[in-house]
Design a protein around this motif. Structure first.
Motif, PDB file in Angstrom:
ATOM      1  N   ILE A  12       0.855  -1.200   0.000  1.00 19.94           N
ATOM      2  CA  ILE A  12       0.000   0.000   0.000  1.00 19.94           C
ATOM      3  C   ILE A  12       0.887   1.245   0.000  1.00 19.94           C
ATOM      4  CG2 ILE A  12      -0.200   0.053   2.556  1.00 19.94           C
ATOM      5  CD1 ILE A  12      -3.204   0.926   1.995  1.00 19.94           C
ATOM      6  N   HIS A  13       0.423   2.312  -0.683  1.00 23.75           N
ATOM      7  CA  HIS A  13       1.219   3.543  -0.770  1.00 23.75           C
ATOM      8  C   HIS A  13       0.293   4.766  -0.799  1.00 23.75           C
ATOM      9  CE1 HIS A  13       0.179   3.590  -5.058  1.00 23.75           C
ATOM     10  NE2 HIS A  13       0.642   2.345  -5.173  1.00 23.75           N
ATOM     11  N   PHE A  14       0.905   5.959  -0.820  1.00 23.44           N
ATOM     12  CA  PHE A  14       0.096   7.181  -0.765  1.00 23.44           C
ATOM     13  C   PHE A  14      -0.751   7.394  -2.024  1.00 23.44           C
ATOM     14  CE2 PHE A  14       3.231   8.838   2.537  1.00 23.44           C
ATOM     15  CZ  PHE A  14       2.331   8.678   3.575  1.00 23.44           C
ATOM     16  N   HIS A  42      -5.624 -11.057 -12.663  1.00 27.51           N
ATOM     17  CA  HIS A  42      -5.089 -10.620 -13.961  1.00 27.51           C
ATOM     18  C   HIS A  42      -3.612 -10.269 -13.929  1.00 27.51           C
ATOM     19  CE1 HIS A  42      -9.106 -10.605 -15.485  1.00 27.51           C
ATOM     20  NE2 HIS A  42      -9.488  -9.823 -14.498  1.00 27.51           N
ATOM     21  N   ARG A  43      -2.863 -10.837 -13.006  1.00 28.42           N
ATOM     22  CA  ARG A  43      -1.447 -10.484 -12.941  1.00 28.42           C
ATOM     23  C   ARG A  43      -0.678 -11.578 -12.209  1.00 28.42           C
ATOM     24  NH1 ARG A  43      -1.081  -5.208  -9.548  1.00 28.42           N
ATOM     25  NH2 ARG A  43       0.979  -5.988  -9.021  1.00 28.42           N
ATOM     26  N   GLY A  44       0.648 -11.433 -12.121  1.00 24.28           N
ATOM     27  CA  GLY A  44       1.479 -12.459 -11.498  1.00 24.28           C
ATOM     28  C   GLY A  44       1.292 -12.506  -9.982  1.00 24.28           C
ATOM     29  N   ARG A 105      -7.794   4.584 -12.992  1.00 27.97           N
ATOM     30  CA  ARG A 105      -8.146   4.548 -14.406  1.00 27.97           C
ATOM     31  C   ARG A 105      -7.534   3.345 -15.137  1.00 27.97           C
ATOM     32  NH1 ARG A 105     -10.562   8.046 -18.310  1.00 27.97           N
ATOM     33  NH2 ARG A 105     -10.621   6.649 -20.080  1.00 27.97           N
ATOM     34  N   ASP A 106      -6.349   2.912 -14.722  1.00 28.80           N
ATOM     35  CA  ASP A 106      -5.709   1.756 -15.369  1.00 28.80           C
ATOM     36  C   ASP A 106      -6.533   0.495 -15.150  1.00 28.80           C
ATOM     37  OD1 ASP A 106      -4.886   2.218 -12.631  1.00 28.80           O
ATOM     38  OD2 ASP A 106      -3.560   0.505 -12.827  1.00 28.80           O
ATOM     39  N   ALA A 107      -7.008   0.311 -13.922  1.00 29.62           N
ATOM     40  CA  ALA A 107      -7.829  -0.860 -13.614  1.00 29.62           C
ATOM     41  C   ALA A 107      -9.168  -0.780 -14.355  1.00 29.62           C
ATOM     42  CB  ALA A 107      -8.058  -0.947 -12.107  1.00 29.62           C
ATOM     43  N   GLN A 130      -8.763   9.279 -11.627  1.00 26.89           N
ATOM     44  CA  GLN A 130      -7.770   9.502 -12.682  1.00 26.89           C
ATOM     45  C   GLN A 130      -6.390   9.159 -12.123  1.00 26.89           C
ATOM     46  OE1 GLN A 130      -6.772   9.250 -15.706  1.00 26.89           O
ATOM     47  NE2 GLN A 130      -8.329  10.682 -16.350  1.00 26.89           N
ATOM     48  N   ARG A 131      -5.531   8.625 -12.972  1.00 26.14           N
ATOM     49  CA  ARG A 131      -4.187   8.240 -12.525  1.00 26.14           C
ATOM     50  C   ARG A 131      -3.176   8.738 -13.538  1.00 26.14           C
ATOM     51  NH1 ARG A 131      -2.249   2.150 -10.643  1.00 26.14           N
ATOM     52  NH2 ARG A 131      -0.165   2.846 -10.044  1.00 26.14           N
ATOM     53  N   PRO A 132      -2.037   9.291 -13.081  1.00 26.71           N
ATOM     54  CA  PRO A 132      -1.060   9.817 -14.031  1.00 26.71           C
ATOM     55  C   PRO A 132      -0.698   8.790 -15.097  1.00 26.71           C
ATOM     56  CG  PRO A 132      -0.408  10.367 -11.800  1.00 26.71           C
ATOM     57  CD  PRO A 132      -1.591   9.452 -11.688  1.00 26.71           C
ATOM     58  N   GLN A 172      -3.113  14.050  -8.303  1.00 26.70           N
ATOM     59  CA  GLN A 172      -2.374  13.090  -9.131  1.00 26.70           C
ATOM     60  C   GLN A 172      -1.030  12.756  -8.497  1.00 26.70           C
ATOM     61  OE1 GLN A 172      -3.777  11.809 -12.482  1.00 26.70           O
ATOM     62  NE2 GLN A 172      -5.122  12.113 -10.745  1.00 26.70           N
ATOM     63  N   LEU A 173      -0.878  11.527  -8.099  1.00 29.58           N
ATOM     64  CA  LEU A 173       0.360  11.064  -7.472  1.00 29.58           C
ATOM     65  C   LEU A 173       0.919   9.931  -8.319  1.00 29.58           C
ATOM     66  CD1 LEU A 173      -1.014  11.023  -3.825  1.00 29.58           C
ATOM     67  CD2 LEU A 173       0.700  12.586  -4.729  1.00 29.58           C
ATOM     68  N   ALA A 174       2.040  10.191  -8.947  1.00 29.87           N
ATOM     69  CA  ALA A 174       2.623   9.185  -9.846  1.00 29.87           C
ATOM     70  C   ALA A 174       3.440   8.180  -9.036  1.00 29.87           C
ATOM     71  CB  ALA A 174       3.475   9.855 -10.916  1.00 29.87           C
ATOM     72  N   SER A 176       3.556   4.087  -7.841  1.00 32.64           N
ATOM     73  CA  SER A 176       3.015   2.741  -8.048  1.00 32.64           C
ATOM     74  C   SER A 176       3.750   1.776  -7.132  1.00 32.64           C
ATOM     75  CB  SER A 176       3.166   2.302  -9.507  1.00 32.64           C
ATOM     76  OG  SER A 176       4.533   2.026  -9.784  1.00 32.64           O
ATOM     77  N   ALA A 177       3.081   0.676  -6.821  1.00 34.00           N
ATOM     78  CA  ALA A 177       3.729  -0.354  -6.003  1.00 34.00           C
ATOM     79  C   ALA A 177       4.922  -0.944  -6.752  1.00 34.00           C
ATOM     80  CB  ALA A 177       2.715  -1.442  -5.646  1.00 34.00           C
ATOM     81  N   THR A 178       4.823  -1.004  -8.081  1.00 35.22           N
ATOM     82  CA  THR A 178       5.943  -1.535  -8.873  1.00 35.22           C
ATOM     83  C   THR A 178       7.195  -0.703  -8.641  1.00 35.22           C
ATOM     84  OG1 THR A 178       4.403  -2.300 -10.557  1.00 35.22           O
ATOM     85  CG2 THR A 178       6.702  -2.086 -11.233  1.00 35.22           C
ATOM     86  N   MET A 179       7.070   0.620  -8.711  1.00 33.32           N
ATOM     87  CA  MET A 179       8.265   1.449  -8.528  1.00 33.32           C
ATOM     88  C   MET A 179       8.807   1.323  -7.110  1.00 33.32           C
ATOM     89  SD  MET A 179       6.821   5.377  -8.449  1.00 33.32           S
ATOM     90  CE  MET A 179       7.849   6.198  -7.257  1.00 33.32           C
TER      91      MET A 179
HETATM   92  P1  ATP Z   1       1.402  -2.333  -9.158  1.00 34.08           P
HETATM   93  O1  ATP Z   1       2.402  -1.268  -9.494  1.00 34.08           O
HETATM   94  O2  ATP Z   1       1.968  -3.514  -8.418  1.00 34.08           O
HETATM   95  O3  ATP Z   1       0.563  -2.718 -10.340  1.00 34.08           O
HETATM   96  P2  ATP Z   1      -0.458  -0.393  -8.004  1.00 34.08           P
HETATM   97  O4  ATP Z   1       0.388   0.699  -7.462  1.00 34.08           O
HETATM   98  O5  ATP Z   1      -1.191  -0.154  -9.295  1.00 34.08           O
HETATM   99  O6  ATP Z   1       0.384  -1.736  -8.071  1.00 34.08           O
HETATM  100  P3  ATP Z   1      -2.705  -1.857  -6.878  1.00 34.08           P
HETATM  101  O7  ATP Z   1      -2.755  -2.492  -5.526  1.00 34.08           O
HETATM  102  O8  ATP Z   1      -2.629  -2.729  -8.054  1.00 34.08           O
HETATM  103  O9  ATP Z   1      -1.482  -0.786  -6.867  1.00 34.08           O
HETATM  104  O10 ATP Z   1      -3.898  -0.834  -7.044  1.00 34.08           O
HETATM  105  C1  ATP Z   1      -5.129  -0.917  -6.366  1.00 34.08           C
HETATM  106  C2  ATP Z   1      -6.053   0.139  -6.944  1.00 34.08           C
HETATM  107  O11 ATP Z   1      -5.534   1.449  -6.677  1.00 34.08           O
HETATM  108  C3  ATP Z   1      -6.216   0.046  -8.465  1.00 34.08           C
HETATM  109  O12 ATP Z   1      -7.569   0.328  -8.787  1.00 34.08           O
HETATM  110  C4  ATP Z   1      -5.292   1.125  -8.984  1.00 34.08           C
HETATM  111  O13 ATP Z   1      -5.715   1.645 -10.226  1.00 34.08           O
HETATM  112  C5  ATP Z   1      -5.391   2.175  -7.888  1.00 34.08           C
HETATM  113  N1  ATP Z   1      -4.181   2.993  -7.783  1.00 34.08           N
HETATM  114  C6  ATP Z   1      -2.937   2.557  -7.478  1.00 34.08           C
HETATM  115  N2  ATP Z   1      -2.048   3.566  -7.483  1.00 34.08           N
HETATM  116  C7  ATP Z   1      -2.745   4.682  -7.805  1.00 34.08           C
HETATM  117  C8  ATP Z   1      -2.369   6.070  -7.985  1.00 34.08           C
HETATM  118  N3  ATP Z   1      -1.107   6.476  -7.844  1.00 34.08           N
HETATM  119  N4  ATP Z   1      -3.353   6.960  -8.308  1.00 34.08           N
HETATM  120  C9  ATP Z   1      -4.641   6.522  -8.473  1.00 34.08           C
HETATM  121  N5  ATP Z   1      -5.054   5.229  -8.319  1.00 34.08           N
HETATM  122  C10 ATP Z   1      -4.114   4.320  -7.995  1.00 34.08           C
END
Ligand code: ATP
Length: 220
Positions: A12-14, A42-44, A105-107, A130-132, A172-174, A176-179
């Motif tokens: 989990i992140h901000f 839908h992912r690993g 938005r990606d989901a 919305q997501r960057p 908008q906070l760029a 991600s858990a990946t980064m």
């Molecule tokens: P990963 O980088 O591993 O794919 P993630 O940061 O996208 O992870 P998830 O746990 O997959 O995090 O996301 C849970 C939900 O939060 C999803 O609907 C995703 O679109 C949303 N979300 C994650 N990060 C953000 C963000 N920075 N801004 C807006 N929505 C976010």
């Protein structure tokens, strides 16, 4: 009205927390539940176990009124399908309680590929943050799915328990858990990307390979 934010939360992140808070306030939600999945469909495989990811979520939410960890996806066998989660909420709360399934938005762009996506919309509203980097128009399958459902005003969501799609502007906070996983694996800090308590646990328990990477960097 109850908000539901599902995710892998690895960790989990901000970028989860701040948009969630803004959506809670914009919609006047009574409660917002965070639902870590056991097996993402839908992912690993996630890097850390479901129990660890959930523990980090609990630490992240500890002080925020109206935010709660919901463990129901952790105890369920097989992939963590949202439609099953929503059916379990309906069985518990009945048909009349407003439910908002929140996603970035990606989901949302991947919704047509979900398990029983039309039933997801039958069981809950969909609230999109919305997501960057995720701008643009929905693809044809998604556009067809949401046709006639997009709410002009958020008050429309309070007038029926499910079935609307709403887009909410959030900070908008760029992030991600990946980064974060990649930074930790390189021995770099995740401080100020995640709540302080989450960062302390990652360091103390050497999660995401942080300890090893940090030790190797110090020794080289
Ligand atoms: P990963 O980088 O591993 O794919 P993630 O940061 O996208 O992870 P998830 O746990 O997959 O995090 O996301 C849970 C939900 O939060 C999803 O609907 C995703 O679109 C949303 N979300 C994650 N990060 C953000 C963000 N920075 N801004 C807006 N929505 C976010």
């Amino acid at each position: 009205m109850i908000g539901l934010l599902g995710g892998t939360f690895d960790p989990i992140h901000f970028g989860h927390l701040r948009p969630a808070l803004e959506i809670r306030d914009a919609l006047g939600l009574d409660e917002l539940r965070f639902l870590p999945c056991r097996i993402p469909p839908h992912r690993g495989t996630p890097r850390e176990s479901a129990q660890t990811r959930a523990a980090l979520v609990a630490q992240a939410l500890a002080d925020e009124a109206g935010f709660a960890l919901d463990r129901r996806e952790l105890g369920r066998e097989g992939p963590s399908y949202t439609v099953d989660t929503l059916e379990s909420f309906r069985a518990e709360l009945g048909a009349q309680v407003g439910l908002c399934w929140i996603m970035g938005r990606d989901a949302f762009n991947g919704l047509p590929k979900w398990h029983r996506p039309h039933d997801v919309l039958r069981l809950a509203h969909i609230v999109v943050a919305q997501r960057p980097g995720e701008e643009g128009e929905p693809g044809a399958a998604l556009a067809e799915m949401i046709a006639g459902r997009v709410s002009e005003s958020l008050t429309e969501l309070t007038q029926q328990p499910a079935g609307c799609v709403a887009f909410v502007d959030v900070t908008q906070l760029a992030i991600s858990a990946t980064m974060i996983r990649e930074a930790l694996a390189r021995g770099q800090s995740a401080r100020f990307l995640v709540p302080e308590r989450v960062w302390e646990t990652i360091r103390a328990e050497g999660l995401y390979g942080w300890k090893n990477a940090a030790t190797e960097a110090a020794n080289s």
